[in-house]
Design an enzyme around this catalytic site. Structure first.
Site: not given
Length: 341
Positions: A127, A169-170
């Site tokens: 991330d 993602m995040g």
């Protein structure tokens, strides 16, 4: 001298390169013995060890994941967890630990340092949300994988004249969405740092269709619509209190289809972003982190994390490394909006 090394939290490409750097320099430059602890903090809590020599790291540079295994174990949520770590280190005659991980793993490292255990941290997260370092290894590979997926999805979207929503993602930081979206030429990028208007997204999508092109929407898993809430994959929480997220992509695709009358599909990249061969950039950065972590141990400089500042590797206090997350600034996001629609 005996040094312990562990990998905690979510896996990512480059972990093995750090281990290799630690082992090569620890043995070749200092004559140390290296003890691997399996499965993150579970290893020192339960005395799960694995001696690591030069032969063990000979061919791991290009391998994804971690040869030591990982977990989201939090020793501070286990009765007597810290005392058990002390006992394990004493039993194995380990003088110091190198902990490779993200905010949670390094948060434990910071508390252990406060409790008198010598730990050096290495930043790892796809991330890229650790504020004390410019970049973390794993991020470049994740962006590369997401960008390639967007490139591939664009051809099928154009063939069928449909909107495609790509969920990456995040949780709290949208760096993967921003970078892969820009690199892949996405028509909309949605990040957790800024709530989005569904009406505006639909406007951008319809503008794209009017030009006879299929829209690509990239959305971080933690992105939220205005007045909405995070879409939860499940109500379960891990040992660090994090709820699993996921589902915003499917929800948004359904909203787009209903409001535009156009076919819309969602693709969730999920853990494919974590896997596979690390990019050259991540291999180099991870290796440098491992070498400099060994230097910190040799200097007796505990309670620090190695970090990238510009092109230099520096040391920062673990307290600074875990103080706050690095999120996407508004101005960076506004730069990207020029390409929306």
């Amino acid at each position: 001298m005996r040094i312990g090394v562990l990998t905690g939290g979510g896996d990512c490409p480059g972990l093995n390169a750090v281990i290799r750097g630690v082992v090569r320099k620890g043995i070749e430059a200092h004559g140390w013995e290296i003890v691997g602890f399996r499965n993150g903090w579970q290893g020192p809590v339960e005395n799960l060890t694995k001696p690591i020599g030069l032969d063990d790291v000979e061919d791991i540079l290009t391998r994804g994941g971690t040869i030591l295994g990982s977990s989201r174990t939090n020793p501070y949520k286990i009765d007597g967890g810290v005392d058990r770590i002390r006992e394990t280190l004493a039993a194995n005659k380990v003088d110091a630990l190198i902990a490779i991980g993200g905010e949670d793993t390094l948060g434990v490292a910071k508390r252990l340092t406060d409790d008198g255990i010598g730990v050096v941290g290495v930043p790892k997260t796809i991330d890229n949300d650790l504020g004390a370092t410019d970049y973390t290894f794993g991020f470049d590979t994740a962006v590369h994988i997401a960008t390639e997926a967007i490139d591939r999805l664009r051809t099928t979207a154009e063939s069928h004249h449909r909107a495609l929503v790509v969920e990456v993602m995040g949780r709290h930081a949208g760096w993967i969405a921003l970078h892969s979206g820009l690199a892949g030429g996405a028509n909309v990028i949605l990040v957790p740092e800024r709530q989005f208007s569904v009406d505006k997204v639909v406007e951008w999508v319809e503008r794209r269709f009017e030009r006879q092109f299929a829209p690509i929407i990239v959305v971080a898993e933690g992105a939220m619509p205005e007045g909405g809430a995070e879409v939860l994959h499940s109500g379960e929480k891990d040992a660090f209190g994090h709820v699993r997220l996921g589902g915003i992509g499917t929800w948004l695709a359904e909203e787009i289809a209903e409001r535009t009358g156009k076919e819309s599909r969602a693709v969730v990249l999920g853990h494919v972003q974590r896997g596979g061969i690390p990019t050259a950039y991540d291999r180099v950065l991870a290796t440098r982190f491992g070498l400099h972590a060994v230097d910190a141990v040799a200097d007796g400089d505990f309670g620090v994390m190695v970090a990238l500042r510009g092109t230099d590797i520096v040391r920062v206090k673990l307290s600074e490394a875990t103080a706050e997350l690095k999120t996407v600034p508004l101005e960076r996001y506004q730069e990207a909006e020029v390409f929306f629609g």
